[in-house]
Design a protein around this motif. Structure first.
Motif, short mmCIF file in Angstrom:
data_model
loop_
_atom_site.label_atom_id
_atom_site.label_comp_id
_atom_site.label_asym_id
_atom_site.label_seq_id
_atom_site.Cartn_x
_atom_site.Cartn_y
_atom_site.Cartn_z
N ASN A 35 -1.48 -9.39 8.32
CA ASN A 35 -0.87 -9.27 9.64
C ASN A 35 0.65 -9.14 9.58
OD1 ASN A 35 -1.49 -8.92 12.32
ND2 ASN A 35 -1.18 -11.07 12.86
N ARG A 36 1.11 -8.30 8.65
CA ARG A 36 2.52 -7.97 8.54
C ARG A 36 2.65 -6.45 8.61
NH1 ARG A 36 2.14 -12.81 8.25
NH2 ARG A 36 3.43 -14.29 7.12
N LYS A 37 3.75 -5.98 9.17
CA LYS A 37 3.89 -4.53 9.31
C LYS A 37 4.34 -3.86 8.02
CE LYS A 37 4.54 -4.20 14.26
NZ LYS A 37 5.42 -3.83 15.37
N LYS A 38 5.19 -4.54 7.25
CA LYS A 38 5.80 -3.84 6.12
C LYS A 38 5.89 -4.68 4.85
CE LYS A 38 8.56 -0.76 9.02
NZ LYS A 38 9.91 -0.35 9.44
N ILE A 39 4.98 -5.66 4.67
CA ILE A 39 5.04 -6.45 3.43
C ILE A 39 4.74 -5.54 2.24
CG2 ILE A 39 2.64 -7.29 3.54
CD1 ILE A 39 5.54 -9.45 2.35
N ALA A 40 3.77 -4.63 2.43
CA ALA A 40 3.50 -3.60 1.41
C ALA A 40 4.02 -2.28 1.95
CB ALA A 40 2.00 -3.52 1.14
N ARG A 41 4.81 -1.60 1.15
CA ARG A 41 5.42 -0.36 1.61
C ARG A 41 4.42 0.78 1.57
NH1 ARG A 41 10.36 -0.83 -2.39
NH2 ARG A 41 8.66 -1.79 -3.52
N THR A 42 4.26 1.44 2.69
CA THR A 42 3.41 2.63 2.74
C THR A 42 4.27 3.85 2.44
OG1 THR A 42 3.76 2.88 5.10
CG2 THR A 42 1.83 1.62 4.42
N SER A 43 3.67 4.85 1.86
CA SER A 43 4.43 6.05 1.50
C SER A 43 3.64 7.30 1.83
CB SER A 43 4.76 6.02 0.00
OG SER A 43 5.35 7.24 -0.39
N SER A 44 4.35 8.31 2.30
CA SER A 44 3.70 9.59 2.53
C SER A 44 3.59 10.38 1.23
CB SER A 44 4.49 10.41 3.56
OG SER A 44 5.81 10.60 3.10
N LYS A 45 4.24 9.88 0.18
CA LYS A 45 4.20 10.53 -1.12
C LYS A 45 3.21 9.81 -2.02
CE LYS A 45 8.98 12.15 -1.03
NZ LYS A 45 10.30 12.05 -1.68
N PRO A 46 2.05 10.43 -2.28
CA PRO A 46 1.07 9.78 -3.16
C PRO A 46 1.65 9.55 -4.55
CG PRO A 46 0.10 11.66 -2.02
CD PRO A 46 1.58 11.71 -1.78
N GLY A 47 1.14 8.52 -5.22
CA GLY A 47 1.56 8.27 -6.60
C GLY A 47 2.82 7.44 -6.71
N LYS A 48 3.29 6.88 -5.61
CA LYS A 48 4.55 6.14 -5.65
C LYS A 48 4.41 4.78 -6.32
CE LYS A 48 8.60 5.25 -2.82
NZ LYS A 48 9.18 5.19 -1.48
N THR A 49 3.26 4.13 -6.13
CA THR A 49 3.05 2.82 -6.77
C THR A 49 2.76 3.03 -8.24
OG1 THR A 49 2.16 1.90 -4.73
CG2 THR A 49 1.68 0.70 -6.74
N GLN A 50 3.69 2.62 -9.09
CA GLN A 50 3.52 2.84 -10.53
C GLN A 50 3.53 1.55 -11.33
OE1 GLN A 50 6.19 5.91 -11.89
NE2 GLN A 50 5.85 7.15 -10.08
N GLN A 51 3.46 0.43 -10.62
CA GLN A 51 3.36 -0.88 -11.27
C GLN A 51 2.27 -1.68 -10.58
OE1 GLN A 51 6.39 -0.38 -9.38
NE2 GLN A 51 7.43 0.80 -10.94
N LEU A 52 2.00 -2.85 -11.16
CA LEU A 52 1.10 -3.80 -10.50
C LEU A 52 1.96 -4.62 -9.53
CD1 LEU A 52 -0.72 -4.99 -13.73
CD2 LEU A 52 -1.75 -3.62 -11.93
N ASN A 53 1.75 -4.45 -8.25
CA ASN A 53 2.53 -5.16 -7.25
C ASN A 53 1.82 -6.45 -6.84
OD1 ASN A 53 4.66 -3.31 -7.13
ND2 ASN A 53 3.60 -2.04 -5.65
N TYR A 54 2.47 -7.57 -7.11
CA TYR A 54 1.89 -8.89 -6.85
C TYR A 54 2.37 -9.46 -5.52
CZ TYR A 54 -0.38 -10.02 -11.29
OH TYR A 54 -1.25 -10.06 -12.35
N TYR A 55 1.41 -9.93 -4.72
CA TYR A 55 1.71 -10.64 -3.48
C TYR A 55 1.03 -12.00 -3.54
CZ TYR A 55 2.71 -5.87 -1.99
OH TYR A 55 3.20 -4.58 -1.91
N GLN A 56 1.75 -13.05 -3.19
CA GLN A 56 1.13 -14.38 -3.13
C GLN A 56 0.79 -14.69 -1.69
OE1 GLN A 56 2.96 -17.56 -5.35
NE2 GLN A 56 2.06 -19.13 -4.04
N VAL A 57 -0.47 -15.00 -1.44
CA VAL A 57 -0.95 -15.33 -0.10
C VAL A 57 -1.13 -16.85 -0.02
CG1 VAL A 57 -2.75 -14.95 1.61
CG2 VAL A 57 -2.12 -13.10 0.03
N GLU A 58 -0.28 -17.47 0.82
CA GLU A 58 -0.24 -18.93 0.90
C GLU A 58 -0.13 -19.51 -0.52
OE1 GLU A 58 0.03 -20.26 3.79
OE2 GLU A 58 -0.84 -18.86 5.20
N ASP A 59 -0.72 -20.68 -0.76
CA ASP A 59 -0.87 -21.19 -2.13
C ASP A 59 -2.33 -21.02 -2.52
OD1 ASP A 59 1.78 -22.02 -2.53
OD2 ASP A 59 1.43 -23.81 -1.33
N TRP A 60 -2.87 -19.85 -2.15
CA TRP A 60 -4.30 -19.63 -2.18
C TRP A 60 -4.72 -18.64 -3.27
CZ3 TRP A 60 -7.31 -16.99 2.39
CH2 TRP A 60 -8.66 -17.31 2.31
#
Length: 199
Positions: free
Chosen positions: A45-70
């Motif tokens: 329920n966040r608008k921009k925590i993960a960046r969306t891109s119109s250019k495919p292939g932009k994510t080139q790493q493992l992007n880690y998000y921590q959700v609560e302490d869960w």
């Protein structure tokens, strides 16, 4: 599900950069531009925590998000984008193999596919990868708002057959636009983290 605390932690390219494996981990895999970032934003329920891109292939790493302490939510590089060089593709493949085969706290993989289209060869290869490494997985079919409800059974059947799934119930229709499937996705995640998921 109301999420209060979610934090982008790190973009990692090697195991040395991964966070300590002290929380369960859920990985998102799917082709470039399938809607993984939109899925993450909708789920927490966040608008921009993960960046969306119109250019495919932009994510080139493992992007880690921590959700609560869960748990950690891990967005892995999208596959199947033609304009990426063979060298780059080989690097990605090696990074994913290292991650999926060796991450001890990986609890679930979510295979993100486009509801409008038959699964690609890359989707099929990723599903086979999960089978090979005995990684529990669930299929999230995004962009359901683009398909008429009267056509849903046809599209569900195509994904079920294309991925050679054991049950059509392994597919969850999802839309970031309408939030279709959000609560059901949280129920799946909750069950997995509670040790109640039966593939």
């Amino acid at each position: 599900m109301h999420i209060q605390n979610v934090e982008f932690l790190i973009s990692a390219v090697s195991p040395q950069q991964y966070p300590e494996p002290n929380l369960p981990e859920i990985a998102l895999a799917g082709r470039s531009n399938v809607g993984k970032s939109s899925f993450i934003n909708t789920m927490v329920n966040r608008k921009k925590i993960a960046r969306t891109s119109s250019k495919p292939g932009k994510t080139q790493q493992l992007n880690y998000y921590q959700v609560e302490d869960w748990f950690y939510l891990v967005d892995v590089p999208g596959y199947g984008y033609a304009k990426v060089s063979k060298t780059e593709k080989a690097k990605w493949a090696q990074m994913l193999e290292s991650y999926f085969s060796g991450r001890s706290n990986l609890t679930l993989a979510l295979l993100i596919v486009d509801f409008r289209h038959d699964p690609s060869k890359d989707d099929q290869a990723m599903k086979a990868f999960f089978d090979h490494y005995n990684i529990p997985y669930f299929v999230i079919a995004t962009k359901t708002d683009k398909v008429k409800k009267s056509q849903w059974n046809k599209h569900l059947s195509a994904i079920y057959k294309g991925l050679d799934l054991e049950s059509i119930d392994q597919i969850l229709p999802f839309s970031a636009e309408t939030k279709e499937g959000r609560e059901e996705a949280w129920e799946i995640i909750d069950a997995v983290l509670a040790g109640e998921y039966d593939e």
